[in-house]
Design an enzyme around this catalytic site. Sequence first.
Site, PDB file in Angstrom:
ATOM      1  N   LYS A   1     -45.463  15.354  51.508  1.00 19.70           N
ATOM      2  CA  LYS A   1     -44.082  15.123  51.060  1.00 19.70           C
ATOM      3  C   LYS A   1     -43.434  16.479  50.763  1.00 19.70           C
ATOM      4  O   LYS A   1     -43.999  17.294  50.063  1.00 19.70           O
ATOM      5  CB  LYS A   1     -44.098  14.256  49.804  1.00 19.70           C
ATOM      6  CG  LYS A   1     -42.797  13.598  49.471  1.00 19.70           C
ATOM      7  CD  LYS A   1     -42.982  12.434  48.496  1.00 19.70           C
ATOM      8  CE  LYS A   1     -41.651  11.752  48.225  1.00 19.70           C
ATOM      9  NZ  LYS A   1     -41.807  10.552  47.355  1.00 19.70           N
TER      10      LYS A   1
ATOM     11  N   GLU B   1     -41.842  -5.063  41.063  1.00 17.04           N
ATOM     12  CA  GLU B   1     -40.966  -5.550  39.987  1.00 17.04           C
ATOM     13  C   GLU B   1     -41.317  -6.977  39.574  1.00 17.04           C
ATOM     14  O   GLU B   1     -41.276  -7.305  38.388  1.00 17.04           O
ATOM     15  CB  GLU B   1     -39.504  -5.489  40.440  1.00 17.04           C
ATOM     16  CG  GLU B   1     -38.939  -4.067  40.524  1.00 17.04           C
ATOM     17  CD  GLU B   1     -39.315  -3.331  41.792  1.00 17.04           C
ATOM     18  OE1 GLU B   1     -39.952  -3.935  42.671  1.00 17.04           O
ATOM     19  OE2 GLU B   1     -38.981  -2.135  41.905  1.00 17.04           O
TER      20      GLU B   1
ATOM     21  N   ARG C   1     -35.180  -8.206  42.242  1.00 15.25           N
ATOM     22  CA  ARG C   1     -36.410  -8.661  42.897  1.00 15.25           C
ATOM     23  C   ARG C   1     -37.277  -9.507  41.960  1.00 15.25           C
ATOM     24  O   ARG C   1     -38.158 -10.226  42.411  1.00 15.25           O
ATOM     25  CB  ARG C   1     -37.191  -7.459  43.431  1.00 15.25           C
ATOM     26  CG  ARG C   1     -38.218  -7.839  44.440  1.00 15.25           C
ATOM     27  CD  ARG C   1     -38.726  -6.697  45.269  1.00 15.25           C
ATOM     28  NE  ARG C   1     -37.969  -6.468  46.495  1.00 15.25           N
ATOM     29  CZ  ARG C   1     -38.321  -5.535  47.379  1.00 15.25           C
ATOM     30  NH1 ARG C   1     -39.358  -4.775  47.134  1.00 15.25           N
ATOM     31  NH2 ARG C   1     -37.616  -5.353  48.468  1.00 15.25           N
TER      32      ARG C   1
HETATM   33  C1  LIG Z   1     -37.800  -2.497  45.252  1.00 13.11           C
HETATM   34  C2  LIG Z   1     -37.678  -1.013  45.005  1.00 13.11           C
HETATM   35  N1  LIG Z   1     -38.191  -0.479  43.876  1.00 13.11           N
HETATM   36  C3  LIG Z   1     -38.088   0.836  43.631  1.00 13.11           C
HETATM   37  C4  LIG Z   1     -37.444   1.657  44.515  1.00 13.11           C
HETATM   38  C5  LIG Z   1     -37.276   3.126  44.191  1.00 13.11           C
HETATM   39  N2  LIG Z   1     -37.996   3.951  45.179  1.00 13.11           N
HETATM   40  C6  LIG Z   1     -37.411   4.475  46.220  1.00 13.11           C
HETATM   41  S1  LIG Z   1     -38.438   5.361  47.163  1.00 13.11           S
HETATM   42  C7  LIG Z   1     -39.727   5.037  46.108  1.00 13.11           C
HETATM   43  C8  LIG Z   1     -41.070   5.579  46.368  1.00 13.11           C
HETATM   44  C9  LIG Z   1     -41.479   5.204  47.767  1.00 13.11           C
HETATM   45  O1  LIG Z   1     -42.736   5.783  48.012  1.00 13.11           O
HETATM   46  P1  LIG Z   1     -43.239   5.791  49.517  1.00 13.11           P
HETATM   47  O2  LIG Z   1     -43.023   4.474  50.123  1.00 13.11           O
HETATM   48  O3  LIG Z   1     -44.622   6.298  49.478  1.00 13.11           O
HETATM   49  O4  LIG Z   1     -42.263   6.795  50.255  1.00 13.11           O
HETATM   50  P2  LIG Z   1     -42.181   8.388  50.098  1.00 13.11           P
HETATM   51  O5  LIG Z   1     -41.016   8.640  49.163  1.00 13.11           O
HETATM   52  O6  LIG Z   1     -43.493   8.843  49.560  1.00 13.11           O
HETATM   53  O7  LIG Z   1     -41.912   8.887  51.481  1.00 13.11           O
HETATM   54  C10 LIG Z   1     -39.309   4.245  45.070  1.00 13.11           C
HETATM   55  C11 LIG Z   1     -40.171   3.773  43.964  1.00 13.11           C
HETATM   56  C12 LIG Z   1     -36.900   1.061  45.674  1.00 13.11           C
HETATM   57  N3  LIG Z   1     -36.236   1.801  46.596  1.00 13.11           N
HETATM   58  N4  LIG Z   1     -37.052  -0.248  45.893  1.00 13.11           N
HETATM   59 MG   LIG Z   2     -45.418   8.092  49.705  1.00 13.35          MG
END
Ligand SMILES: Cc1ncc(C[n+]2csc(CCOP(=O)(O)OP(=O)(O)O)c2C)c(N)n1
Ligand SMILES: [Mg+2]
Length: 626
Positions: free
Chosen positions: A281, A368, A396
């Site tokens: 990342k 959630e 959600r």
């Molecule tokens: C239902 C929901 N909960 C929380 C979020 C906030 N959120 C956005 S990206 C993320 C982390 C995602 O991690 P990952 O899928 O590993 O993607 P990366 O950012 O590591 O590329 C979160 C918690 C969201 N977008 N949707």
């Molecule tokens: Mg990730």
Amino acid sequence: MKYLDQINSPDDLKQIPRDELEAVAREIRSRIIEVVSKNGGHLAPSLGVVELTIALHYVFDLPRDTLIWDVGHQSYAHKLLTGRHRTFDTLRKYKGISGFVKTKESPYDALTVGHASTSISAGLGMCYAKMLKQDKSNVVSIIGDGSMTAGLAYEGLNHSGDLQQKYIVILNDNDMSISANVGALSSYLSRTLSHKALQNMRNQFGQFLKSVPKIGDDMYEWAKRWEESFKTFVTPGMLFEAFNFDYFGPIDGHNLDHLIDILTNIKDPDSPVLLHVTTKKGKGYKPAEKNPVYFHGVGAFAVDTGKCPASKSSAPPSYTSVFGNCMIALAKQNKCIVAVTAAMPEGTGLGCFAEQFPDRFIDVGIAEQHAVTFAAGLAAKGAKPVVAIYSTFLQRGYDQILHDVCIDGLPVIFAIDRGGIVGEDGPTHHGLFDFSYLRSIPNMTVMAPMDENELVRMMQTAVAHQGPIALRYPRGAGQGVDVDYNAEAVDIGKAKVLRTGDDLLIIGIGRCVNDAMEAAEQLSAQGIESTVVNARFVKPLDADLILDLAGKIKTVVTIEEHVLAGGFGSAILELICDNGLSGCRVKRVGVNDVFVEHGSQSELRKDYGIDAQAVVAAGLTLCREK
Ligand SMILES: Cc1ncc(C[n+]2csc(CCOP(=O)(O)OP(=O)(O)O)c2C)c(N)n1
Ligand SMILES: [Mg+2]
Ligand SMILES: CC(=O)[C@@H](O)[C@H](O)COP(=O)(O)O
């Protein structure tokens, strides 16, 4: 830019010699860093998938083949390769391109996303629809390891394994959610050879074993068990194999040649395939590599230092930071208090709480629904859970709020941050529906503070309350009032008159009370004197006060940063109507039946009419009609 200037679609990318794709990746990174340093945005996620994005656009035939980006926050390279290089400077800007994948924006954007973990279910649906039309094009969902912590992802995997569609899921594993990832997703040690020929040989060998008379089937089963145990031991893709996916990986998600070869091998699969790629990342920008949490979603910054301009010392503390400080103060007094977040410890202001009370801080991951029902369990056994989830993401967990918390009236506190217009994240992230979805649930109490000091007072109210209770507050800076962390609680169902006047009654909720006060001053300059009420509660309303004032003044304006349908103004209308207040005229200020686009909070509030000017206009109309 040498390459991006000539790329208007993935077909243009395909014209570039394969040995020049690394140079394309460098240009893409440079462009992303340049624009995000000015506009802000999701830098680290997007930098981490540059090679994967190039390989996907190089191998697949877009938009005939379908790419679905989970969350869509990592899609900046995808946008640059699909004709949005020249408009990329407008990223996340008002009336500019979205910071997420958005179907209205491009034919290459297959699904509007923003909430995590939807890509597998949606992709499977698209696969099935293509199958029904004999459309043999590919569907590829790209989902992150953090997004794989949501139950919805497993519902999709489970069904995929059943439907056995020709479907590709790519797991982008950077070992990060926004913060460090949580949950039991194991780290993967080795890789499975993906070459189709080897896969074919494996299948032919199996057929050969079966053909051996008498003992063939036993030998085949033995060989199968041996292979499974080998794969389970060496490449624990067993989780995905259990869902009937052919698992490949983990492979280096930054090795372009390798990615292109493997994607070419797995393209046009005969059954569901999961490719596991490992990425870094923030790849390619040292400050982001070192601090992917901070650079997950970042404001404008100086490229050379990675530093954001120091926030003006005069800027008031954010509601979020006041909430976080308040939680620490409350937890010191009350040992029952437990904080629950769904993968957003920093965003909800609980970082310091987690350090001070590690045993009373739980991050459930992007889950959630689980967070809410887990909190119900905590409350049922005597804890005082505070579930800190953004308004939009709490959507959600609606059934869990109703079914698992409210029917039994369990004392769960919902600290709903990002209530109202959030700004650049746009329609998938604005928290504009929570009054509606909460006030209709029996046993629920719903309140919203007019400023950061009232947030503290309402937290006191919430902790003392013996039932489900929600307080909703906005993204960003407070009103700049003094904060007393020992302030007394507010009384449930009691509003507060802030100003008196006989010509107009203005009732505000949350931060909009400040717009109401500003409007009253502007109306006073035009000879119209208003009574302004800080409602404080959406449910229960201060019925006695509101009916008394509305009955006397007869002209009422309500204001809320929320959709009008079923919101706070609707609650006032119901109260006035149900109590037969004749001759009383009400105008509601709020969001009409539309999704609010992206832009700055101030631009959007002005454009969608959630401000003092809108209250003034409504008040003038009512008073002129008197
Ligand atoms: C239902 C929901 N909960 C929380 C979020 C906030 N959120 C956005 S990206 C993320 C982390 C995602 O991690 P990952 O899928 O590993 O993607 P990366 O950012 O590591 O590329 C979160 C918690 C969201 N977008 N949707
Ligand atoms: Mg990730
Ligand atoms: C992609 C995503 O959903 C989160 O990163 C979200 O953008 C965070 O919002 P805040 O910036 O308001 O914390």
